[in-house]
Design a protein around this motif. Structure first.
Motif, PDB file in Angstrom:
ATOM      1  N   LEU A 142       0.844  -1.201   0.000  1.00 40.49           N
ATOM      2  CA  LEU A 142       0.000   0.000   0.000  1.00 40.49           C
ATOM      3  C   LEU A 142       0.878   1.250   0.000  1.00 40.49           C
ATOM      4  O   LEU A 142       2.000   1.226   0.506  1.00 40.49           O
ATOM      5  CB  LEU A 142      -0.893   0.018   1.244  1.00 40.49           C
ATOM      6  N   ALA A 143       0.337   2.325  -0.545  1.00 41.92           N
ATOM      7  CA  ALA A 143       1.083   3.589  -0.557  1.00 41.92           C
ATOM      8  C   ALA A 143       0.097   4.746  -0.438  1.00 41.92           C
ATOM      9  O   ALA A 143      -1.079   4.605  -0.776  1.00 41.92           O
ATOM     10  CB  ALA A 143       1.861   3.714  -1.871  1.00 41.92           C
ATOM     11  N   LEU A 144       0.603   5.863   0.072  1.00 47.62           N
ATOM     12  CA  LEU A 144      -0.214   7.085   0.079  1.00 47.62           C
ATOM     13  C   LEU A 144       0.103   7.824  -1.215  1.00 47.62           C
ATOM     14  O   LEU A 144       1.274   8.080  -1.518  1.00 47.62           O
ATOM     15  CB  LEU A 144       0.134   7.946   1.292  1.00 47.62           C
ATOM     16  N   VAL A 145      -0.934   8.135  -1.967  1.00 50.13           N
ATOM     17  CA  VAL A 145      -0.730   8.768  -3.275  1.00 50.13           C
ATOM     18  C   VAL A 145      -1.217  10.215  -3.219  1.00 50.13           C
ATOM     19  O   VAL A 145      -2.410  10.481  -3.077  1.00 50.13           O
ATOM     20  CB  VAL A 145      -1.480   7.992  -4.380  1.00 50.13           C
ATOM     21  N   GLU A 146      -0.256  11.128  -3.323  1.00 52.38           N
ATOM     22  CA  GLU A 146      -0.573  12.560  -3.317  1.00 52.38           C
ATOM     23  C   GLU A 146      -1.106  12.927  -4.691  1.00 52.38           C
ATOM     24  O   GLU A 146      -0.456  12.667  -5.709  1.00 52.38           O
ATOM     25  CB  GLU A 146       0.715  13.334  -3.002  1.00 52.38           C
ATOM     26  N   PHE A 147      -2.289  13.503  -4.704  1.00 55.07           N
ATOM     27  CA  PHE A 147      -2.933  13.764  -5.985  1.00 55.07           C
ATOM     28  C   PHE A 147      -3.192  15.250  -6.140  1.00 55.07           C
ATOM     29  O   PHE A 147      -3.791  15.882  -5.270  1.00 55.07           O
ATOM     30  CB  PHE A 147      -4.254  12.991  -6.034  1.00 55.07           C
ATOM     31  N   ASP A 148      -2.726  15.828  -7.246  1.00 52.68           N
ATOM     32  CA  ASP A 148      -3.006  17.230  -7.539  1.00 52.68           C
ATOM     33  C   ASP A 148      -4.222  17.266  -8.462  1.00 52.68           C
ATOM     34  O   ASP A 148      -4.202  16.666  -9.542  1.00 52.68           O
ATOM     35  CB  ASP A 148      -1.778  17.853  -8.220  1.00 52.68           C
ATOM     36  N   ALA A 149      -5.262  17.957  -8.025  1.00 50.13           N
ATOM     37  CA  ALA A 149      -6.517  17.948  -8.793  1.00 50.13           C
ATOM     38  C   ALA A 149      -6.346  18.506 -10.207  1.00 50.13           C
ATOM     39  O   ALA A 149      -7.215  18.318 -11.063  1.00 50.13           O
ATOM     40  CB  ALA A 149      -7.584  18.719  -8.039  1.00 50.13           C
ATOM     41  N   VAL A 150      -5.212  19.165 -10.468  1.00 49.68           N
ATOM     42  CA  VAL A 150      -4.927  19.670 -11.818  1.00 49.68           C
ATOM     43  C   VAL A 150      -4.962  18.529 -12.836  1.00 49.68           C
ATOM     44  O   VAL A 150      -5.362  18.704 -13.990  1.00 49.68           O
ATOM     45  CB  VAL A 150      -3.531  20.354 -11.809  1.00 49.68           C
ATOM     46  N   ILE A 151      -4.584  17.332 -12.386  1.00 47.77           N
ATOM     47  CA  ILE A 151      -4.559  16.172 -13.294  1.00 47.77           C
ATOM     48  C   ILE A 151      -5.957  15.919 -13.868  1.00 47.77           C
ATOM     49  O   ILE A 151      -6.101  15.404 -14.970  1.00 47.77           O
ATOM     50  CB  ILE A 151      -4.018  14.922 -12.548  1.00 47.77           C
ATOM     51  N   ALA A 152      -6.978  16.331 -13.120  1.00 47.91           N
ATOM     52  CA  ALA A 152      -8.362  16.086 -13.561  1.00 47.91           C
ATOM     53  C   ALA A 152      -8.683  16.819 -14.855  1.00 47.91           C
ATOM     54  O   ALA A 152      -9.545  16.398 -15.615  1.00 47.91           O
ATOM     55  CB  ALA A 152      -9.331  16.520 -12.467  1.00 47.91           C
ATOM     56  N   ARG A 153      -7.952  17.922 -15.122  1.00 45.07           N
ATOM     57  CA  ARG A 153      -8.293  18.762 -16.286  1.00 45.07           C
ATOM     58  C   ARG A 153      -8.231  18.003 -17.601  1.00 45.07           C
ATOM     59  O   ARG A 153      -8.982  18.276 -18.516  1.00 45.07           O
ATOM     60  CB  ARG A 153      -7.342  19.959 -16.355  1.00 45.07           C
ATOM     61  N   GLY A 154      -7.315  17.062 -17.693  1.00 40.75           N
ATOM     62  CA  GLY A 154      -7.156  16.327 -18.952  1.00 40.75           C
ATOM     63  C   GLY A 154      -8.084  15.137 -19.067  1.00 40.75           C
ATOM     64  O   GLY A 154      -8.009  14.396 -20.046  1.00 40.75           O
ATOM     65  N   GLU A 155      -8.950  14.920 -18.100  1.00 41.13           N
ATOM     66  CA  GLU A 155      -9.780  13.720 -18.096  1.00 41.13           C
ATOM     67  C   GLU A 155     -11.096  13.957 -18.840  1.00 41.13           C
ATOM     68  O   GLU A 155     -11.910  14.784 -18.421  1.00 41.13           O
ATOM     69  CB  GLU A 155     -10.041  13.305 -16.632  1.00 41.13           C
ATOM     70  N   PRO A 156     -11.318  13.238 -19.934  1.00 39.58           N
ATOM     71  CA  PRO A 156     -12.520  13.511 -20.738  1.00 39.58           C
ATOM     72  C   PRO A 156     -13.813  13.003 -20.098  1.00 39.58           C
ATOM     73  O   PRO A 156     -14.878  13.565 -20.340  1.00 39.58           O
ATOM     74  CB  PRO A 156     -12.252  12.759 -22.052  1.00 39.58           C
TER      75      PRO A 156
END
Ligand SMILES: Nc1ncnc2c1ncn2[C@@H]1O[C@H](COP(=O)(O)OP(=O)(O)OP(=O)(O)O)[C@@H](O)[C@H]1O
Ligand SMILES: [Mg+2]
Length: 366
Positions: free
Chosen positions: A181-195
């Protein structure tokens, strides 16, 4: 071409096309090459190399004489080191904790503890795993690893992630095969490219820490009609699921994967249901576990052996170290508690009381 139209490419276009063809070719070759490299280095061989390094570290730290004594000890003394034991995380990645465990393990039933969860930064959202109810996604991270990520913004809420960590790491500490298991730091900016609108909304709501599980490429879902499980393994998994109240290991939804011929336990988000209502949690201390639908109940699970091996291991010290892996931000502002540390203590108290009781164990209750 008499009578036909002749198309001629003007001179500057030809080199451009050539460059493009070469670029596409290189990209294709790179993909092919990286796939061939992956195929040529199966995790088993990486695991093997890792285990050689581990053994060297262990011998250095323990001294040859103690190592020889440990190797000479009867197998049943080494807790969980029989079939199903996973001493290193899959994909050949070896956590510092695993190395530490190997260097400090002695003869006797000492569980393997993870001291901190690895923290990685998500770099790419690759794919939605549509078969999961919480819409988990395959995510690439800055350590070049691939993770199945459960998002904090999912409707199931952050307690699902807490349960994944507490139950998953407890299982690992008992020697059960749980992918790293790992803690995954997620920047919501990544969401912008999601269709996909649904995925985009989920990602937007999931900035911060999310829960990642090492992706097991090419794994198969465990099918109890096709695959076998021995009574020892079945008993240990059933005991662990009964302790944590896991309702999500049924034959309908086994949440067990087969990878390189070995079983792995995934998806512990539906365990520890008492934490959804802390004020009534005491009622769950002795709550019997219904094993009727459990995916391994048809394999003559040896619960007596599992109980003898596991019950003495699950003490307050082990529980405290496991709940200590849950990040504060998943525990803050819990109604009825002043601070994350108080919530952690509540998990320790509840699970300790459940281990002391054990009327919940199938075949004991009633
Ligand atoms: N570590 C992993 N490696 C490979 N595949 C995985 C892994 N974890 C999950 N999967 C795949 O993703 C699916 C969904 O994962 P999981 O069961 O954890 O999600 P979930 O949203 O909790 O699902 P549900 O509650 O519907 O069972 C699994 O059935 C499995 O096919
Ligand atoms: Mg599942």
């Amino acid at each position: 071409m008499p009578g036909g139209t002749r198309f001629r490419l003007c001179p500057p276009v030809v080199p451009l096309i050539k460059i493009y063809v070469v670029k596409v070719g290189v990209r294709f070759y790179k993909n092919e090459a990286s796939q061939r490299i992956r195929a040529a280095t199966p995790p088993a061989s990486l695991n093997f190399r890792a285990s050689v390094i581990l053994r060297r570290v262990a011998i250095g730290a323990m001294g040859l004489e103690r190592v020889q004594r440990r190797l000479a000890a009867p197998a049943e003394l080494c807790a969980g080191e029989g079939e199903g034991r996973q001493t290193a995380p899959p994909c050949g990645r070896l956590s510092a904790a695993a190395a530490e465990g190997a260097a400090t393990r002695r003869v006797g039933p000492v569980p393997m503890l993870v001291r901190v969860l690895k923290k990685v930064i998500a770099t790419r959202y690759v794919l939605a795993l549509r078969e999961g109810g919480s819409l988990p996604g395959l995510v690439e991270a800055d350590d070049l690893g691939m993770y199945v990520v459960k998002f904090i913004g999912a409707g199931q809420g952050r307690k699902t992630l807490v349960a994944e960590v507490v139950a998953g790491e407890l299982g690992r500490a008992l020697g059960l095969p749980v992918p790293e298991l790992a803690l995954v730091e997620f920047d919501a900016v990544i969401a912008r490219g999601e269709p996909d609108q649904e995925v985009q909304e989920l990602l937007k709501a999931s900035g911060g820490l999310n829960l990642g599980m090492d992706f097991l490429p090419g794994s198969l879902g465990f099918d109890p009609l096709t695959f076998e499980a021995d009574p020892g393994f079945a008993g240990r998994v059933l005991w662990f699921d009964a302790l944590t109240g896991n309702v999500d290991r049924s034959w309908r939804n086994p949440n067990m994967l087969l990878w390189h011929g070995r079983p792995y336990l995934i998806d512990h988000g539906a365990t520890l249901i008492f934490h959804h209502n802390w004020s009534g949690a005491d009622r769950f201390v002795g709550r019997a576990y219904d094993a009727a639908d459990h995916v391994l109940s048809g394999f003559s699970p040896d619960l007596a052996a599992a109980d003898e091996a596991f019950a003495p291991l699950v003490d307050e010290g082990l529980l405290r170290s496991v709940v200590g892996l849950v990040p504060d931000e998943w525990l803050v502002d819990e109604p009825g508690f002043d601070a994350p540390e108080d919530v952690r203590e509540a998990y320790v108290r509840h699970l300790s009381a459940r281990v002391a009781d054990r009327s919940w164990l199938p075949g004991v209750a009633g």
